[in-house]
Enzyme design. Structure first.
Site, mmCIF file in Angstrom:
data_model
loop_
_atom_site.group_PDB
_atom_site.id
_atom_site.type_symbol
_atom_site.label_atom_id
_atom_site.label_comp_id
_atom_site.label_asym_id
_atom_site.label_seq_id
_atom_site.Cartn_x
_atom_site.Cartn_y
_atom_site.Cartn_z
ATOM 1 N N ASP A 287 41.177 35.003 36.465
ATOM 2 C CA ASP A 287 40.709 35.891 37.535
ATOM 3 C C ASP A 287 41.678 35.904 38.724
ATOM 4 O OD1 ASP A 287 39.002 37.708 38.671
ATOM 5 O OD2 ASP A 287 37.565 36.214 39.401
ATOM 6 N N ASN B 45 43.933 38.664 39.421
ATOM 7 C CA ASN B 45 45.128 39.512 39.254
ATOM 8 C C ASN B 45 45.200 40.585 40.333
ATOM 9 O OD1 ASN B 45 45.598 38.100 36.941
ATOM 10 N ND2 ASN B 45 45.099 39.762 35.526
ATOM 11 N N ASN C 144 33.688 44.925 32.414
ATOM 12 C CA ASN C 144 34.936 45.466 32.988
ATOM 13 C C ASN C 144 35.143 46.963 32.692
ATOM 14 O OD1 ASN C 144 36.808 42.348 32.573
ATOM 15 N ND2 ASN C 144 35.813 43.155 34.396
ATOM 16 N N ARG D 292 35.187 49.462 35.644
ATOM 17 C CA ARG D 292 36.324 49.620 36.577
ATOM 18 C C ARG D 292 36.882 51.046 36.503
ATOM 19 N NH1 ARG D 292 39.624 44.032 37.071
ATOM 20 N NH2 ARG D 292 37.785 42.694 37.253
#
Ligand code: IPE
Ligand code: IPE
Ligand code: MG
Length: 252
Positions: A32, A34, A80, A83
């Site tokens: 986690d 980035n 995710n 996103r």
């Protein structure tokens, strides 16, 4: 006159303060931070993901050098997908490119790669590349490298329940035969032991739907380091902390 060369640090060797006999067999990582890494540099988030690949590559090599049997990395969660589309697209393309680029080296380095998660929902070309890399390395005997892609712990448990329910319906399993060992065999991670150590970078103190069943007694290590900055020194620290823990498994 002979000049003494300073001794070169051998990166392959396990640091002398670590006990070879008390290493975690299986290390898992929630990679986690980035996005924040990129933001701190005024770069787009995707640059953080690109840099994150290097960090993972280095960790895999380090695990291999130091004799860790299994490494599992959380690359993309079932959540995710929420996103921005550009970021999701970038990640899917990145996974595919990296797999293509690194496959030969993984074969040569004796790495056995596998992917866990709801793989059928991934882009077709990525699924094909995943299939190729798993097939090409399945005979390897070195480190077991598992990449969790479109992985959700709850989803994993549900698909196990559905599969077991079907077996019960067909009379192949009796309800009272369903125990922890049987259930574990229906999880994506059936072929690897539960993680002994889970590392999460970027300081967040949550599991984010990762290995919910498997982490029942796994040790947690949280570091403030952002994933792209996670290196051998950080990993060394995590292993040192792990070796100072007293795992009781509910006993005294
Ligand atoms: C982790 O880094 C990588 C993935 C989830 C693919 P993030 O992208 O979550 O980075 P932050 O948490 O926004 O900094
Ligand atoms: C967890 O990180 C997923 C991966 C590292 C692949 P997230 O950044 O998605 O988790 P939350 O949203 O902070 O819980
Ligand atoms: Mg994050």
């Amino acid at each position: 006159m002979t000049v003494m060369q300073p001794s070169v640090l051998n990166l392959k060797e396990l640091p002398s303060d670590l006990d070879r006999n008390r290493l975690p067999r299986h290390v898992a990582v929630i990679m986690d931070g980035n996005g924040r890494w990129a933001k701190h540099r005024g770069l787009p988030r995707i640059m953080g993901h690109r840099q994150g690949v290097d960090a993972l590559k280095k960790l895999l090599r380090c695990c291999k050098d130091w004799g860790i049997e299994a490494l599992t990395a959380y690359a993309f969660s079932t959540e995710n997908w929420g996103r921005p589309l550009e970021e999701v697209d970038f990640l899917m393309t990145l996974f595919e490119r990296v797999l293509m680029r690194e496959l030969q080296e993984m074969i040569e380095e004796n790495v056995r790669i596998q992917f866990v998660g709801n793989l059928a929902a991934l882009p077709r070309s990525l699924q094909d590349q995943i299939e190729r890399s798993m097939t090409a390395t399945q005979g390897n005997s070195g480190i077991q490298f598992t990449v969790a892609t479109n992985y959700g712990g709850r989803e994993e448990i549900l698909q196990a329940c559905r599969a077991i329910a079907t077996q019960v319906q067909q009379g192949k399993i009796q309800p009272d035969e369903i125990d922890e060992a049987l259930f574990s065999r229906y999880l994506y991670t059936a072929n690897v032991c539960d993680p002994d150590l889970l590392i999460r970078t970027s300081g967040e103190m949550r599991l984010s739907n990762f290995l919910l069943w498997q982490m029942a007694y796994g040790e947690l290590y949280i570091t403030e380091a952002l994933w792209p900055d996670f290196d051998r020194t950080q990993f060394h620290q995590a292993l040192s902390a792990y070796q100072q823990r007293h795992r009781r498994f509910g006993k005294v």
